[in-house]
Enzyme design. Structure first.
Site, PDB file in Angstrom:
ATOM      1  N   LYS A 175       0.866  -1.187   0.000  1.00 59.53           N
ATOM      2  CA  LYS A 175       0.000   0.000   0.000  1.00 59.53           C
ATOM      3  C   LYS A 175       0.890   1.220   0.000  1.00 59.53           C
ATOM      4  O   LYS A 175       1.843   1.309   0.782  1.00 59.53           O
ATOM      5  CB  LYS A 175      -0.885  -0.011   1.260  1.00 59.53           C
ATOM      6  CG  LYS A 175      -1.850   1.161   1.321  1.00 59.53           C
ATOM      7  CD  LYS A 175      -3.129   0.880   0.566  1.00 59.53           C
ATOM      8  CE  LYS A 175      -3.913   2.129   0.223  1.00 59.53           C
ATOM      9  NZ  LYS A 175      -3.461   2.819  -1.023  1.00 59.53           N
TER      10      LYS A 175
ATOM     11  N   GLN B 271       7.176   3.876   3.861  1.00 65.08           N
ATOM     12  CA  GLN B 271       5.781   3.444   3.893  1.00 65.08           C
ATOM     13  C   GLN B 271       5.595   2.179   4.738  1.00 65.08           C
ATOM     14  O   GLN B 271       4.559   2.002   5.377  1.00 65.08           O
ATOM     15  CB  GLN B 271       5.309   3.204   2.450  1.00 65.08           C
ATOM     16  CG  GLN B 271       3.811   3.341   2.249  1.00 65.08           C
ATOM     17  CD  GLN B 271       3.335   4.767   2.086  1.00 65.08           C
ATOM     18  OE1 GLN B 271       3.973   5.563   1.413  1.00 65.08           O
ATOM     19  NE2 GLN B 271       2.222   5.107   2.706  1.00 65.08           N
TER      20      GLN B 271
ATOM     21  N   LYS C 247       5.373   3.469   8.335  1.00 66.87           N
ATOM     22  CA  LYS C 247       4.200   4.344   8.456  1.00 66.87           C
ATOM     23  C   LYS C 247       2.919   3.498   8.494  1.00 66.87           C
ATOM     24  O   LYS C 247       2.059   3.662   9.362  1.00 66.87           O
ATOM     25  CB  LYS C 247       4.160   5.294   7.260  1.00 66.87           C
ATOM     26  CG  LYS C 247       3.009   6.278   7.279  1.00 66.87           C
ATOM     27  CD  LYS C 247       2.749   6.937   5.922  1.00 66.87           C
ATOM     28  CE  LYS C 247       3.988   7.501   5.276  1.00 66.87           C
ATOM     29  NZ  LYS C 247       3.645   8.475   4.199  1.00 66.87           N
TER      30      LYS C 247
ATOM     31  N   LYS D  60       5.353   1.728  -3.135  1.00 64.83           N
ATOM     32  CA  LYS D  60       5.293   3.071  -3.721  1.00 64.83           C
ATOM     33  C   LYS D  60       5.562   2.951  -5.205  1.00 64.83           C
ATOM     34  O   LYS D  60       6.238   2.015  -5.634  1.00 64.83           O
ATOM     35  CB  LYS D  60       6.380   3.959  -3.094  1.00 64.83           C
ATOM     36  CG  LYS D  60       6.082   5.433  -3.173  1.00 64.83           C
ATOM     37  CD  LYS D  60       5.202   5.875  -2.038  1.00 64.83           C
ATOM     38  CE  LYS D  60       4.792   7.317  -2.144  1.00 64.83           C
ATOM     39  NZ  LYS D  60       4.169   7.784  -0.898  1.00 64.83           N
TER      40      LYS D  60
ATOM     41  N   GLY E 119      -2.753   8.139  -4.390  1.00 66.08           N
ATOM     42  CA  GLY E 119      -2.096   9.343  -4.885  1.00 66.08           C
ATOM     43  C   GLY E 119      -0.860   9.702  -4.077  1.00 66.08           C
ATOM     44  O   GLY E 119      -0.578   9.138  -3.019  1.00 66.08           O
ATOM     45  N   ASP E 120      -0.109  10.633  -4.607  1.00 66.95           N
ATOM     46  CA  ASP E 120       1.021  11.269  -3.929  1.00 66.95           C
ATOM     47  C   ASP E 120       1.258  12.549  -4.740  1.00 66.95           C
ATOM     48  O   ASP E 120       0.328  13.004  -5.434  1.00 66.95           O
ATOM     49  CB  ASP E 120       2.250  10.336  -3.925  1.00 66.95           C
ATOM     50  CG  ASP E 120       3.330  10.769  -2.932  1.00 66.95           C
ATOM     51  OD1 ASP E 120       3.185  10.492  -1.735  1.00 66.95           O
ATOM     52  OD2 ASP E 120       4.323  11.404  -3.341  1.00 66.95           O
TER      53      ASP E 120
ATOM     54  N   THR F  32      -4.689  13.449   5.315  1.00 65.26           N
ATOM     55  CA  THR F  32      -3.267  13.603   5.671  1.00 65.26           C
ATOM     56  C   THR F  32      -3.062  14.888   6.469  1.00 65.26           C
ATOM     57  O   THR F  32      -2.403  14.892   7.522  1.00 65.26           O
ATOM     58  CB  THR F  32      -2.379  13.586   4.409  1.00 65.26           C
ATOM     59  OG1 THR F  32      -2.778  12.502   3.580  1.00 65.26           O
ATOM     60  CG2 THR F  32      -0.914  13.435   4.774  1.00 65.26           C
TER      61      THR F  32
ATOM     62  N   ASN G 283      -2.971  19.113  -1.237  1.00 63.76           N
ATOM     63  CA  ASN G 283      -3.944  18.597  -0.263  1.00 63.76           C
ATOM     64  C   ASN G 283      -3.453  18.600   1.173  1.00 63.76           C
ATOM     65  O   ASN G 283      -4.192  18.968   2.082  1.00 63.76           O
ATOM     66  CB  ASN G 283      -4.233  17.123  -0.591  1.00 63.76           C
ATOM     67  CG  ASN G 283      -5.500  16.998  -1.367  1.00 63.76           C
ATOM     68  OD1 ASN G 283      -6.195  17.986  -1.577  1.00 63.76           O
ATOM     69  ND2 ASN G 283      -5.795  15.780  -1.770  1.00 63.76           N
TER      70      ASN G 283
ATOM     71  N   SER H 225      -6.847   5.667   3.745  1.00 63.28           N
ATOM     72  CA  SER H 225      -6.906   4.787   2.569  1.00 63.28           C
ATOM     73  C   SER H 225      -7.287   3.369   2.994  1.00 63.28           C
ATOM     74  O   SER H 225      -8.059   2.689   2.316  1.00 63.28           O
ATOM     75  CB  SER H 225      -5.548   4.736   1.874  1.00 63.28           C
ATOM     76  OG  SER H 225      -5.387   5.803   0.980  1.00 63.28           O
TER      77      SER H 225
HETATM   78  N1  GLU Z   1       1.002   9.060  -0.642  1.00 69.92           N
HETATM   79  C1  GLU Z   1       0.467   8.997   0.687  1.00 69.92           C
HETATM   80  C2  GLU Z   1       1.574   8.643   1.641  1.00 69.92           C
HETATM   81  O1  GLU Z   1       2.694   9.059   1.454  1.00 69.92           O
HETATM   82  C3  GLU Z   1      -0.770   8.117   0.779  1.00 69.92           C
HETATM   83  C4  GLU Z   1      -0.599   6.698   0.369  1.00 69.92           C
HETATM   84  C5  GLU Z   1      -1.914   5.906   0.339  1.00 69.92           C
HETATM   85  O2  GLU Z   1      -2.955   6.447   0.666  1.00 69.92           O
HETATM   86  O3  GLU Z   1      -1.822   4.722  -0.016  1.00 69.92           O
HETATM   87  O4  GLU Z   1       1.382   7.999   2.638  1.00 69.92           O
END
Ligand code: GLU
Length: 445
Positions: free
Chosen positions: A89, A110, A113, A125, A164-165, A208, A239, A377
């Site tokens: 994810k 990630q 996190k 990612k 997204g990112d 976020t 965002n 998410s």
């Molecule tokens: N891009 C965001 C992050 O850095 C969200 C990633 C997601 O929702 O999967 O965590």
């Protein structure tokens, strides 16, 4: 040589062309010394060797045709880093700077996190060096369709769920979702950040930024304080920045800056968020537009100053990696900053983070502070699985609880390892333990 030193030496040799990945990995490994030195189970099972090596990296060609009829070719990637606690994810980034180093650093971050959210999501990612800036909607659509044509082979609701990112918002997610559905003849939760009428979650857009402010507010509340009357410097104007600013206002604070790649605006009266939303989300224009309609505000081009030069109580870097360096950290400290909370991924250089920590500034690393986005998410994935959609309040309440839990967990981990208040260490250890435990349970894979 200690276990951690051996791993650092090894990754430095193997990834000498990947500075961002090495920066992110070394920061985590340094924190883990106290854990892995105390129990040989990690070394005996090569947990760190496995952790720093992505399970899979996919790189592919993305050909598309621009509005003039010319063929363009970009590079696409997906780094599937770790699936010990759930499907991969993490977001997709479309930006000219994207390369394997950037995506491996982001994928690595990630893992921890996502673990901190307490939800069952692994780390991944992806993205492309495609630059959406200046492209027409049709061009963005053509690119997204071509990108998804290849990516669709590698993802799935129980395998890998991108989102997204930077450079990937609702528009891009829509085009990619449409293409996946057409290719597979299947409507499923293969992406998050979807539109509200087709499987998206309420509060995901805000999550976020809101989450960042919820975490800092929790810290303040536990120290008999709050955002009330605090002046806040924010970078970015996407965002994360916009909804962090909105929540700061709701808690009685005042956000006074925003940035884009060309420069920053300072509005001592507080940033006018309606104007920012119109400039950035509707017009897709630059922040230079802001100053004209806002007397008293100033615009400073990049290279001539940063929001970190100002006198503020709290700084929330929400733009991109390494945007806050040692010099900025010194300026912030000299001006009396009390808290730095990272809304972006690794926006502070290692030297800046170390300096702030050593000088008594409360520092929340991105992997904890910006986890509300990916946490929500995961809530979107739950809603997709049960074919339901929850109310805004329901999702927002869960988001706030997730951020409060993260705060308590990272604070406790820091305390348990004798470094109370070191939330970098706390986040890395708390995130690691769950993933490492799962990896041990699942054998050498
Ligand atoms: N891009 C965001 C992050 O850095 C969200 C990633 C997601 O929702 O999967 O965590």
């Amino acid at each position: 040589m200690s276990y951690v030193d051996r791993i650092i030496e090894d990754i430095t040799k193997k990834n000498s062309d990947q500075p961002e990945f090495l920066q992110a990995a070394k920061e985590v490994l340094e924190s883990l010394r106290v854990v892995v030195d105390a129990d040989s189970i990690y070394e005996d099972n090569a947990v760190l060797e496995r952790l720093v090596e992505p399970e899979r990296i996919i790189q592919f060609r993305v050909p598309w045709i621009d509005d003039k009829g010319n063929v363009q070719v970009n590079r696409g990637y997906r780094v599937e880093f770790n699936s010990a606690i759930g499907p991969y994810k993490g977001g997709l980034r479309f930006h000219p700077s994207v390369n394997l180093s950037i995506l491996k650093f982001l994928g690595f971050e990630q893992i921890f996190k996502n673990s901190l959210t307490g939800l069952p999501i692994g780390g991944g990612k992806g993205g492309s060096d495609f630059d959406p800036k200046g492209k027409s909607d049709r061009e963005v659509m053509k690119f997204c369709q071509s990108f998804m044509t290849e990516l669709s082979r590698h993802i799935g609701p129980d395998t890998d769920v991108p989102a997204g990112d930077i450079g990937v918002g609702g528009r891009e997610i829509g085009y990619m979702f449409g293409q996946y559905k057409r290719l597979r003849n299947e409507f499923s939760g293969i992406l998050t950040g979807k539109g509200l009428d087709w499987g998206g979650s309420l509060a995901r857009t805000e999550a976020t930024g809101y989450g960042l402010v919820y975490l800092v507010e929790e810290h303040l509340n536990q120290h008999d304080d709050s955002f009330k009357d605090k002046t806040v410097a924010i970078s970015g104007s996407g965002n994360v920045a916009i909804f962090a600013a909105q929540k700061v206002y709701q808690f009685g604070g005042k956000p006074v800056t925003m940035t884009d790649s060309n420069g920053y605006i300072y509005d001592p009266n507080g940033i006018d968020l309606d104007a920012i939303k119109d400039i950035k989300l509707v017009q897709r224009a630059r922040l230079t537009e802001y100053a004209a309609g806002h007397p008293g505000s100033t615009y400073t081009p990049t290279g001539e100053g940063k929001p970190w030069d100002l006198k503020v109580d709290i700084a929330l870097p929400c733009a991109t990696q390494n945007e806050l360096d040692l010099n900025d950290a010194k300026n912030l400290l000299a001006n009396g900053v009390k808290i730095v909370g990272e809304g972006a991924n690794m926006p502070s250089t290692q030297e800046a983070a170390d300096f702030l920590l050593e000088n008594g500034v409360t520092f929340f690393p991105g992997k904890a502070a910006n986890a509300g986005g990916v946490g929500t998410s995961a809530l979107e994935m739950s809603q997709n699985s049960e074919r339901l959609s929850w109310t805004f309040e329901e999702v927002d309440t869960k988001l706030r609880t997730i951020m409060q839990t993260i705060y308590n967990n990272i604070a406790q981990a820091a305390k348990d390892y004798g470094q109370e208040g070191n939330y970098i260490l706390g986040a890395n250890i708390a995130g690691f333990k769950k993933v490492a435990g799962a990896m041990l349970d699942q054998g050498i894979v």
